[in-house]
Motif scaffolding. Structure first.
Motif, mmCIF file in Angstrom:
data_model
loop_
_atom_site.group_PDB
_atom_site.id
_atom_site.type_symbol
_atom_site.label_atom_id
_atom_site.label_comp_id
_atom_site.label_asym_id
_atom_site.label_seq_id
_atom_site.Cartn_x
_atom_site.Cartn_y
_atom_site.Cartn_z
ATOM 1 N N SER A 268 0.842 -1.198 0.000
ATOM 2 C CA SER A 268 0.000 0.000 0.000
ATOM 3 C C SER A 268 0.873 1.242 0.000
ATOM 4 N N ALA A 269 0.260 2.375 -0.343
ATOM 5 C CA ALA A 269 0.987 3.643 -0.309
ATOM 6 C C ALA A 269 1.400 3.982 1.117
ATOM 7 N N GLU A 270 0.542 3.661 2.076
ATOM 8 C CA GLU A 270 0.851 3.937 3.481
ATOM 9 C C GLU A 270 2.057 3.119 3.939
ATOM 10 N N ALA A 271 2.105 1.856 3.533
ATOM 11 C CA ALA A 271 3.243 1.010 3.901
ATOM 12 C C ALA A 271 4.520 1.524 3.252
ATOM 13 N N ALA A 272 4.426 1.974 1.996
ATOM 14 C CA ALA A 272 5.607 2.495 1.302
ATOM 15 C C ALA A 272 6.150 3.733 1.997
ATOM 16 N N ALA A 273 5.253 4.580 2.501
ATOM 17 C CA ALA A 273 5.685 5.813 3.166
ATOM 18 C C ALA A 273 6.342 5.547 4.513
ATOM 19 N N ALA A 274 6.082 4.355 5.076
ATOM 20 C CA ALA A 274 6.571 4.061 6.423
ATOM 21 C C ALA A 274 7.815 3.193 6.445
ATOM 22 N N VAL A 275 8.482 3.013 5.301
ATOM 23 C CA VAL A 275 9.662 2.141 5.291
ATOM 24 C C VAL A 275 10.730 2.674 6.242
ATOM 25 N N ALA A 276 11.456 1.748 6.860
ATOM 26 C CA ALA A 276 12.508 2.139 7.807
ATOM 27 C C ALA A 276 13.638 1.126 7.738
#
Length: 330
Positions: A268-276
């Motif tokens: 998801s876009a949300e998961a992509a934004a939260a990469v660490a």
């Protein structure tokens, strides 16, 4: 992203001649065959032909009789290891189609006698970008099998010394006669994209700063390749991926890997934004659009195009990444 052309180092046209390896007199016939050729290896480096302006060097494949005569005349020991690589399928370079080819490992004194010009002894990472598909494939094969011999001098069952047999493609325990065969470590390498078709690249803790590549990792025992892709991306980037698809494979003999290339997509876009980054293997993660990747050159280093990482990245990018430093790892 599927391509008909294999990745670099995986394009060699060579008949490995598995049946011929077991022939009892194969070595003797090789030594007197006027078409036979030898790939010389010293300290992990192969001998290339002399550099001539506007002409790319090739592997300096020599006749076995010439090498043996030169060493014997100087009172030097013969090759410490001989491995049969197979038969050439074309007329490229010094070998004619059908020529049997062996890799010979020689010591420093023999190397200096046969070719004292140090610059002509070149490692695979440096040589691959300038060698033909066949020569880079031969060098890759030779490097991989010699690395295996170097680490397999003792039986894993009883600890007794082992000796090479079957033209260098097996070793036999001198105690119980059991055979040991070459091993290859499977590793997945993943081109991850998001809903905007940006690519996720990471900077490994072992690299110099400002270098980025695809995420990769070894397959664990009892694990499928697809599961390894999901696990590695999750561990290194904290990202769940879906749509895992196989692309291509590449031998990577540093020291004994087979890189299995995959594509995957962020869930998801949300998961992509939260990469660490995990902070251990991966110190930094960045999403790149094609424009952002182009704008980052040449300050940011990307993998050389002789690696499957560079090959896959250029397939996504849509062309050569010309300004990126070439020749460094996967």
């Amino acid at each position: 992203m599927r391509e008909s052309t294999p990745p670099p180092l995986a394009r060699a046209r060579l008949d490995r001649d598995g049946i011929g390896r077991a022939s009892a007199d194969r070595g003797e016939r090789f030594d007197v065959d006027v078409d036979a050729r030898v790939l010389l290896l010293h300290d992990g480096r192969a001998l290339l032909t002399e550099r001539v302006e506007a002409v790319s060097p090739v592997l300096d494949l020599r006749r076995p009789s010439d090498i043996s005569s030169a060493l014997a005349a100087a009172g030097l020991e013969p090759a410490s290891l001989r491995c049969y690589l197979g038969r050439a399928l074309d007329d490229e370079g010094a070998a004619v189609a059908g020529s049997p080819i062996e890799a010979w490992v020689i010591d420093a004194e023999a190397a200096a006698l046969l070719e004292p010009e140090e610059a002509r002894w070149v490692g695979l990472r440096q040589a691959a970008p300038i060698l033909s598909d066949r020569d880079s494939g031969l060098f890759t094969q030779a490097t991989a099998i010699v690395n295996w011999h170097r680490s397999s001098g003792f039986c894993p069952r009883c600890g007794a010394p082992t000796e090479p047999i079957e033209a260098g493609w097996s070793r036999r325990c001198t105690n119980d006669g059991g055979q040991v065969f070459p091993r290859t470590d499977a590793a997945v390498i993943v081109l991850v994209t998001d809903s905007e078709d940006r690519v996720l690249l990471g900077s490994n803790a072992m690299w110099q700063s400002n270098r980025f590549s695809l995420l990769a990792g070894f397959v664990e025992p009892g694990e499928s390749l697809e599961s390894a892709v999901v696990r590695e991306v999750g561990e290194e980037a904290g990202l769940e991926v879906v749509d895992v698809e196989y692309v291509a494979s590449q031998p990577w003999p540093f020291p004994a890997s087979l890189m299995l290339g995959f594509t995957a997509r962020a869930v998801s876009a949300e998961a992509a934004a939260a990469v660490a980054p995990d902070g251990e293997e991966i110190l930094e993660l960045r999403w790149f659009s094609r424009d952002e990747l182009a704008a980052s050159l040449p300050e940011v280093g990307f993998p050389g195009r002789t690696s499957i990482a560079g090959w896959m990245l250029e397939q996504w990018y849509g062309g050569p990444i010309e300004s990126s430093p070439q020749g460094w790892g996967a």
